[in-house]
Design an enzyme around this catalytic site. Sequence first.
Site, short mmCIF file in Angstrom:
data_model
loop_
_atom_site.label_atom_id
_atom_site.label_comp_id
_atom_site.label_asym_id
_atom_site.label_seq_id
_atom_site.Cartn_x
_atom_site.Cartn_y
_atom_site.Cartn_z
N CYS A 118 0.70 -1.09 -0.24
CA CYS A 118 -0.17 -0.01 -0.31
C CYS A 118 0.65 1.33 0.12
O CYS A 118 1.46 1.30 0.87
CB CYS A 118 -0.79 -0.19 1.01
SG CYS A 118 -1.46 1.53 1.30
N GLU A 160 -9.76 -0.61 -5.48
CA GLU A 160 -9.55 -0.78 -4.47
C GLU A 160 -9.84 -2.74 -4.31
O GLU A 160 -10.69 -2.21 -3.52
CB GLU A 160 -8.60 -0.45 -3.43
CG GLU A 160 -7.93 0.31 -3.75
CD GLU A 160 -6.85 1.10 -2.77
OE1 GLU A 160 -6.26 0.28 -1.99
OE2 GLU A 160 -7.23 1.98 -2.44
N HIS A 209 -2.53 -4.62 -10.59
CA HIS A 209 -3.48 -3.33 -10.86
C HIS A 209 -3.97 -3.41 -12.11
O HIS A 209 -3.16 -4.04 -12.96
CB HIS A 209 -3.04 -2.51 -11.07
CG HIS A 209 -2.83 -2.13 -9.46
ND1 HIS A 209 -3.59 -1.77 -9.30
CD2 HIS A 209 -1.89 -2.37 -9.13
CE1 HIS A 209 -3.13 -0.98 -7.38
NE2 HIS A 209 -2.09 -1.23 -7.44
#
Length: 296
Positions: A77, A217, A167
């Site tokens: 993160c 997310e 991602h």
Amino acid sequence: MTAREIPFVKMNGLGNDFVVFDAREKPVRLTEAQIAAIGDRRTGIGFDQMIIVETSPMGVDAFMRIYNRDGSQVDACGNATRCIGRLVMEEKDIDRATIETNAGLLKAFATDSETRVTVDMGEPRLEWHQIPLAEEFRDTRAIELQVGPIDAPVLHSPAVVSMGNPHAIFFVDEDADGYDLARFGPLLESHPIFPERANISIAQIVGENEIKARVWERGAGLTLACGTGACAIAVAAARKKLTGRSVTVHLPGGPLFIEWREDDGHVMMTGDTDVEFFGTLDLDTLAWAREEQGAA
């Protein structure tokens, strides 16, 4: 404070918010259900991610354990790394700190601002099996995935990048706010092509080396900012030759400045951090109290 009460600090990086527990002297162990309850914005403290700071097994400044709002654990993160980097640097009166995560070692650096922190996020992972994907794609700048009818998809051909977590980035020509990411996000997050689920972004080039983006997310939903997401977006844009290697990614919570260095391939991320307040949590009841206002 009773024996079953533990202190915490509430922080955020551009609105991407965290509840941080210090477990370097005494372990903090919470179940997935407890984490989810603490993260509930109606009945708990509320957060995007919960961070537990532990003693580093490798002997660096700290180990950072990261949990999403649903209680699932993740490896990286970026915004949390900036926040924890700030805490550690202020605590130890140093201008750089090394944070161990499940994704590897990350280095945080102080800047000319007390609240702004730079983190070296390391090299992006670009091969299909590193991200990972469930099947082989030789070119991860655009994979076969779409939303909507085959002949008129609403979104299609995302770039995929791992910055310690996977991602998928859909580049669009129209306003990035015009897409219902709250509806598409949970469907795409759990698509079979992503065996570890994925963070889903919509990105729009709005100027020379300027990108507007929103991120869904995994395990947290829509957030005001996502550090690893901004890094992945910047890398994907450079790979597609939409921008250079130094860009500003404008997220709902504010800008992140991203540089994908040519000399070593590392991604540098710079942005603001904020200490919202300090508090205590009762481990038995999960009741919490605000003890002290933070400082920007």
